[in-house]
Design a protein around this motif. Structure first.
Motif, mmCIF file in Angstrom:
data_model
loop_
_atom_site.group_PDB
_atom_site.id
_atom_site.type_symbol
_atom_site.label_atom_id
_atom_site.label_comp_id
_atom_site.label_asym_id
_atom_site.label_seq_id
_atom_site.Cartn_x
_atom_site.Cartn_y
_atom_site.Cartn_z
ATOM 1 N N PRO A 183 0.831 -1.196 0.000
ATOM 2 C CA PRO A 183 0.000 0.000 0.000
ATOM 3 C C PRO A 183 0.880 1.266 0.000
ATOM 4 C CG PRO A 183 -0.684 -1.563 1.702
ATOM 5 C CD PRO A 183 0.652 -2.015 1.202
ATOM 6 N N PRO A 184 0.420 2.354 -0.604
ATOM 7 C CA PRO A 184 -0.859 2.483 -1.302
ATOM 8 C C PRO A 184 -0.786 2.088 -2.775
ATOM 9 C CG PRO A 184 0.240 4.588 -1.283
ATOM 10 C CD PRO A 184 1.135 3.652 -0.518
ATOM 11 N N LEU A 202 -8.530 1.978 -6.992
ATOM 12 C CA LEU A 202 -9.647 1.476 -6.193
ATOM 13 C C LEU A 202 -10.155 2.571 -5.257
ATOM 14 C CD1 LEU A 202 -8.235 -2.047 -5.305
ATOM 15 C CD2 LEU A 202 -10.474 -1.646 -6.371
ATOM 16 N N ILE A 203 -11.478 2.864 -5.336
ATOM 17 C CA ILE A 203 -12.086 3.842 -4.429
ATOM 18 C C ILE A 203 -13.225 3.210 -3.625
ATOM 19 C CG2 ILE A 203 -11.447 5.841 -5.823
ATOM 20 C CD1 ILE A 203 -14.406 5.847 -6.830
ATOM 21 N N MET A 279 -8.689 3.774 -1.587
ATOM 22 C CA MET A 279 -8.491 5.159 -1.188
ATOM 23 C C MET A 279 -9.826 5.858 -1.037
ATOM 24 S SD MET A 279 -5.188 6.477 -3.340
ATOM 25 C CE MET A 279 -3.783 5.408 -3.663
ATOM 26 N N GLN A 280 -9.870 6.813 -0.123
ATOM 27 C CA GLN A 280 -11.053 7.640 0.039
ATOM 28 C C GLN A 280 -11.007 8.806 -0.949
ATOM 29 O OE1 GLN A 280 -12.381 8.294 4.245
ATOM 30 N NE2 GLN A 280 -10.284 7.619 4.698
ATOM 31 N N ALA A 395 -17.954 2.817 1.862
ATOM 32 C CA ALA A 395 -17.621 2.604 3.259
ATOM 33 C C ALA A 395 -16.151 2.912 3.522
ATOM 34 C CB ALA A 395 -17.911 1.148 3.627
ATOM 35 N N THR A 396 -15.828 3.146 4.786
ATOM 36 C CA THR A 396 -14.449 3.391 5.164
ATOM 37 C C THR A 396 -13.582 2.210 4.718
ATOM 38 O OG1 THR A 396 -15.156 4.650 7.076
ATOM 39 C CG2 THR A 396 -12.879 3.842 7.088
ATOM 40 N N PRO A 397 -12.455 2.475 4.100
ATOM 41 C CA PRO A 397 -11.623 1.371 3.585
ATOM 42 C C PRO A 397 -11.222 0.403 4.703
ATOM 43 C CG PRO A 397 -10.870 3.480 2.727
ATOM 44 C CD PRO A 397 -11.889 3.775 3.768
#
Length: 402
Positions: A183-184, A202-203, A279-280, A395-397
């Motif tokens: 990551p990331p 990826l989100i 990622m957000q 949702a939160t990762p």
């Protein structure tokens, strides 16, 4: 140098003459010829032509075996007589606002061609240049109306497009090769398309963010649908792979390529985010912007599959932020080129990562020292995604599985 009006009349006369069956090196070149000897001054040496032709054809490059398709004239556009001897590679390039295809019949009688070396511009490089005549055609990839496109043809013993590359990299290439297994960087991957590739991130557990122009280059074209997402891609392998169940482009891009809408969502057939995290999406705060104004803002990171290094993930670890535009754009000085389209600009928030923009295009600024790199700012991306998910954000990762 001919005036453009004279050139257009000459092309029109050539187009209405009795055509040959194919590109014919025996015909006289439309825009003239030049004699150069290795080590020539004024490198690169430029000439101006009009790219295109009235018939489409396909040629195979003798060096790579790859095919190049385009619209070419029957007669060569230009002829170069070259005397080799410096031991340096020799390149022929074409630069245009149109999508050009370069075709060369070499002194050995073989055909050499290229499409899209630097953006939509083309280059043919001879690692061991030959003495003799090089007959050159500058075609266009498409020619729906029989139009011709102004183009600059160049001859150089330097790296092709060296001056343009320096402008893209703001004087120095600060990209580094990254480890896509951790990551990331493992959340970023190669988006394979019907034609070509882009970068995506990826989100959510099964959603990837990329560029709209990767799928629909311009209004009137057909879509080039995504076919696979290869997370953590490097040298032919990936950390994880998923197929595609669908995709979404903003209506503003589909209808008019509206500024600020160059982003797209790609839906995966497997929840890779459960394995890799994601990622957000989050805008810059007032505190972030104030800090950037004093040169103390959070480091902006970026990573993608640049066209000059397509098999490795390269990126920037601290890009200069310039400004937010009124049309959902973010200008920056990350070193990005073709292939980085759709790549994320992001910052680190504690143990997570927040995307603030998606790479879109380079705005030429010939009157300035450097061009301007433009990303789509995340605010409208968040709004668009919310409209598709009923106003709820992903949702939160989750942390990656051990």
């Amino acid at each position: 140098m001919r005036h453009l009006t004279q050139v257009m009349l000459l092309v029109a006369a050539t187009a209405t003459a009795s055509p040959a069956l194919a590109q014919d090196p025996a015909l006289n070149p439309t825009f003239g010829s030049i004699d150069l000897r290795a080590g020539f001054p004024n490198d690169p040496n430029w000439v101006y032509v009009l790219a295109g032709g009235v018939r489409g054809s396909e040629h195979r490059d003798a060096a790579t075996g790859e095919y190049c398709a385009g619209y070419f004239s029957d007669a060569p556009d230009f002829r170069l007589h070259f005397e080799a001897g410096s031991g340096l590679p020799f390149s022929i390039t074409s630069l245009s606002e149109d999508d050009t295809v370069l075709l060369v019949n070499g002194p050995d009688g073989a055909w050499y061609c290229n499409d899209d070396t630097y953006g939509l511009n083309s280059a043919v490089t001879f690692q061991a240049p030959m003495d003799g005549a090089y007959d050159i055609w500058v075609g266009t990839y498409s020619n729906p109306n029989g139009d011709y496109a102004p183009a600059e043809l160049a001859f150089t013993e330097f790296e092709p497009f060296a001056a343009e590359i320096r402008r893209s990299f703001f004087g120095m290439d600060d990209r580094v090769v990254l480890d896509p297994t951790v990551p990331p960087w493992n959340m970023i991957g190669l988006v394979e398309l019907g034609e070509g590739t882009c970068t995506g991130t990826l989100i959510a557990r099964d959603i990837v963010l990329t560029g709209a122009h990767c799928i629909l280059y311009e209004v009137g074209d057909s879509d080039s649908p995504p076919t696979a997402f290869r997370a953590g891609y490097q040298n032919g392998t990936e950390v994880a792979r998923a197929g595609i169940t669908g995709y979404h482009l903003p209506s503003g891009w589909r209808e008019s390529e509206q500024e600020g809408t160059d982003f797209a969502f790609v839906y995966l057939d497997r929840p890779l985010g459960d394995q890799l995290g994601w990622m957000q999406l989050g805008p810059l705060s007032a505190a972030d912007l104030a800090a950037y104004a004093t040169g103390t803002g959070p480091d902006i990171l970026q990573a993608g599959y640049s066209a000059d290094q397509p098999d490795v993930l390269t990126g920037n670890l601290d890009c200069p932020f310039l400004e937010l535009g009124p049309d959902n754009t973010l200008s920056h000085q990350c070193d990005t080129v073709q292939g980085d389209s759709g790549s994320p600009l992001f910052v680190q928030d504690g143990n997570g990562y927040r995307i603030i923009g998606v790479e879109s295009y380079t705005d030429p600024r010939p009157e300035m020292e450097f061009d301007l790199n433009i990303a789509m700012y995340v605010a409208d991306i968040i709004t668009e995604l919310g409209s598709l998910t009923g106003g709820s954000a992903p949702a939160t990762p989750r942390p990656p599985n051990k």
